[in-house]
Write a protein that holds these residues in place. Sequence first.
Motif, mmCIF file in Angstrom:
data_model
loop_
_atom_site.group_PDB
_atom_site.id
_atom_site.type_symbol
_atom_site.label_atom_id
_atom_site.label_comp_id
_atom_site.label_asym_id
_atom_site.label_seq_id
_atom_site.Cartn_x
_atom_site.Cartn_y
_atom_site.Cartn_z
ATOM 1 N N GLU A 184 12.506 -45.451 20.627
ATOM 2 C CA GLU A 184 11.502 -46.517 20.735
ATOM 3 C C GLU A 184 10.481 -46.266 21.847
ATOM 4 O OE1 GLU A 184 13.962 -46.900 18.213
ATOM 5 O OE2 GLU A 184 15.041 -47.572 20.023
ATOM 6 N N ALA A 212 6.931 -45.553 20.120
ATOM 7 C CA ALA A 212 6.274 -46.855 19.962
ATOM 8 C C ALA A 212 4.766 -46.788 20.121
ATOM 9 C CB ALA A 212 6.869 -47.854 20.951
ATOM 10 N N LEU A 248 3.339 -45.423 16.987
ATOM 11 C CA LEU A 248 3.584 -46.422 15.945
ATOM 12 C C LEU A 248 2.572 -47.558 16.045
ATOM 13 C CD1 LEU A 248 5.383 -47.655 13.698
ATOM 14 C CD2 LEU A 248 6.691 -48.743 15.534
ATOM 15 N N HIS A 257 10.360 -46.014 12.286
ATOM 16 C CA HIS A 257 9.050 -45.703 12.853
ATOM 17 C C HIS A 257 8.287 -44.738 11.947
ATOM 18 C CE1 HIS A 257 11.271 -47.375 16.109
ATOM 19 N NE2 HIS A 257 11.690 -46.249 16.655
ATOM 20 N N GLU A 263 12.373 -53.067 12.994
ATOM 21 C CA GLU A 263 11.368 -52.724 11.975
ATOM 22 C C GLU A 263 11.996 -52.472 10.604
ATOM 23 O OE1 GLU A 263 9.538 -49.165 13.563
ATOM 24 O OE2 GLU A 263 10.049 -50.006 15.501
ATOM 25 N N ASP A 299 8.463 -49.312 24.787
ATOM 26 C CA ASP A 299 8.696 -49.584 23.373
ATOM 27 C C ASP A 299 7.808 -50.700 22.839
ATOM 28 O OD1 ASP A 299 9.999 -51.540 24.850
ATOM 29 O OD2 ASP A 299 12.001 -50.847 24.318
ATOM 30 N N THR A 335 6.846 -51.256 18.863
ATOM 31 C CA THR A 335 7.794 -51.815 17.902
ATOM 32 C C THR A 335 7.521 -53.296 17.687
ATOM 33 O OG1 THR A 335 9.462 -50.162 18.420
ATOM 34 C CG2 THR A 335 10.247 -52.215 17.488
ATOM 35 N N TYR A 354 4.325 -53.755 15.590
ATOM 36 C CA TYR A 354 4.634 -53.666 14.165
ATOM 37 C C TYR A 354 4.831 -55.068 13.596
ATOM 38 C CZ TYR A 354 7.633 -53.405 10.056
ATOM 39 O OH TYR A 354 8.166 -53.616 8.805
#
Length: 906
Positions: free
Chosen positions: A455, A459, A462, A548, A600, A775, A778, A781
Amino acid sequence: MNLKKSCYLLLTLFYIHPAFSQQDEHPVWKATKSQPATLGIEQGTKSFALNQLKIKILNASQTLSAFQQVNGDAAFDYTPVELLAKRDRNNFFHIGDINIRLKYEGETKWSSYSSAKDRKKVIEIAASKTTLAAADITPTLENIPLKVVRSWENVDGDLILKFQISNPTDQAIEIGSLGIPLPFNNNMDWKNLNQAHAQNVFFDPYIGQDAGYMQVNHLHGNGPSLLVLPYTNAGFEAYNPLNSDPTPKSITFEGFHEWMIHSKALAETDWKGVEQWNTPTSTVLKPKESKTFALKFVLSPSIKEIENTLLKNKRPVAIGAPGYVVPLDNPVKLFIKHDQAIAHISVYPEGALTVTKQQDTPHKWHQYEVKGQQWGRARLTITYQDGAEQTIQYKVIKSEKDVVNDLGNFLTTAQWYENDQDRFGRSPSVITYDYEDKKLVTQEQRAWYAGLSDEAGAASWLAAIMKQVVQPNPTEINKLKRFVNETMYGRIQHKEGDQKYGVVKSLFYYEPDSLPAGTYDADINWKVWSAWPKKEADNIGRSYNYPHVAAAHWVMYRLARDYRNLVQEESWDVYLDRAFQTSMAMIEKAPYYAQFGQMEGSIFLLILHDLRREGLTDAANKLEAAMRKRAEHWKSLDYPFGSEMPWDSTGQEEVYLWSRYFGFDDKTQVTLNAILAYMPTVPHWGYNGSARRYWDFVYGGKLSRIERQLHHYGSALNAIPVLTEYRDHPDDFYLLRVGHAGMMGALANVTADGFGPAAFHSYPSTLANDGISGDYGTGFYGYAVNSGTYIIQHPEFGWLAFSGHLQADKNNIEVRITTASRGRVFLAKEHLWLTTDAGEIEKLRYNQKDKSVVLSFNNSQSDRVPNILLNINPESGYVIEGLQKDPFNRYTIPASTASVTLVKTK
């Protein structure tokens, strides 16, 4: 076995097997065995039953040894009763203790006193009519110049904890710090999930001065909630961790806290230079003067009944709609009810907010519009006619759209890493960033930080990719396509061989003998378990790394499928297949942790829906069958929230959604109740909708410690099930408040220039963003796939919009959509859920007479959005007459269209 995995498994073993418990082996417990017991357990207790609560008070210390509900599980106790015999030495806090810092008037140095530091038997005082037990506790406060009498009282059936503090000297004494420890039973050491949910509690503060309170919820979220309220001179000024208590903190124990009535002494010493939630205060006792401080303990019938219970106890109640994160472009509402009139409202910093009085509601809630004027933290202070003060903490942010665009820009510029000479294959990428030092993190003793996976490593990239679902930006996408095609697919994720689609833990590793001298920073301590060698970094067995990558492939599919000229390197079906293959690889190549809900994990359901609508039936059936097997395992468990950690708050997102999808309704309810137990709604932006997490600063932060994190990624992830449940039950206003607050948690901590931190530090010694990106992505998201505008007609508060600017006339409700995507709108009265796969809804107008809905669109994106792709949930009964649907059952609306009208057919 890799080191991180073995560490987690060891913790899990400690957690599951009481005979091999973490706490039994901890050096603290070994050390305390050699110390004398001072609490006096052997001298017995007295028991008392009140209307709803019953307690046991130790004869020697007159602290609580038991705190239970009259009607409830006989084994359940609000105190950490199973540790009582371990915690019966000096320095361990119990309910009934007190901490004081003071100085004689004219002195400069504060002196500290604690009833837990060096216990002596207290001097019992004869009980009166309402007093259950009372004692002069001065002897256990180490030569304190004050006299302190503590009493436990029954007032109209409610429990009162009272301290009378007297100054017997001939000099004025200033009490600069006054804290009442409240060590409730949040210690989950050596318990499995069933035991923890049955025996343990979570507690959350509303640090709101005289209106403040603490709520103590069962982990399972059912049954009553214990409320701690100010009773006499006990405003909730600050919330202090009891770090001097020796009880060892861990992933299964967050630590205890104390209710601070005065905090000036701490603000001048331990917390010096930190802007506190409330103005630190003190109280001066003149010679021979006394003052009483008291707390009250009551039960609310349930979590959702907390505010009604406060009103019944004549406490002020504030409800923010939508909450306490205020975008600069969108004012919020504030509703206040109290039996005392409001005398004055002030704002700090001056001018940060404007507060406008509006018409009271039918049942006499005062209504205000609160508009943000200045980015950053802001405090509203309400002074009532009787002099009581209530504070409400706001965070003013840029518009949701501006925050997201700033974030995307920061990620793809300041956090963009390009180095053809990188020995670890991380270029090009969006990499971890240290905001305090203003530098990319290319080396770290926690390998994953610099390694683009796990993460704290994945992250950032992501977040940059998920941002494109919300606000596609061609310049950012051009960079991210290079990352996906050159770095992610082929390095982070295997693209060939027998490990194809497997996802590694880190591209960065520590192996100095295999690389040239000088590769690694000599100032970093590499002799730690987290400095993985290459073998450990290459491990593909951690399932949590797969969502991810699956999400990144899915975003590329959506961009290639629904937009013009944004992604053309591969056809859309290639990206969707990679998303599918990654989902299956998680189960096949990382089966141990795949048994748990993933953070996620909702991405897998999104991928399944897209496989089905694209007609890829074989792949969809395989994925659904694999996910059903996982969901059936969860169905077999009482509390299916396990993870690589002994207790967690991230798997609930996926457990809820798959349980709902497969019709396992009992598990959806169990999961929702558990979320509500650790995700409160209180008039404070930092705690409102903040899903509990307290260890990830260790694994994803710069300032590494066990500490309640404010708006860690769990906030926005847990908002997914809460808002999903709300759309199924649109009359449940509580769900909307919690879910929307969690959703906004993903934006709350983003800096004015677009940096997304791991979380906000709740310790009063810090009260600031963590210094590293960690992180964060995350949680973003969760915003990207779940953010929406909610339009409701509340029976008391009238028409409201969450993430929308609402105007109402006699027949029409018009809402300007203010989410970053402007792509999801829920009209609760009609159960109408509108989503766009491409294109933006600028406004919604609802006619209350004929129930028609007019949508106005943003026409400025026709270069990349040839058609607005609009989904209308069929059960709402709404259609757009004269427009055809595409094979995906979407209305395809030419981008030049200014507006369309939806009519209700059933």
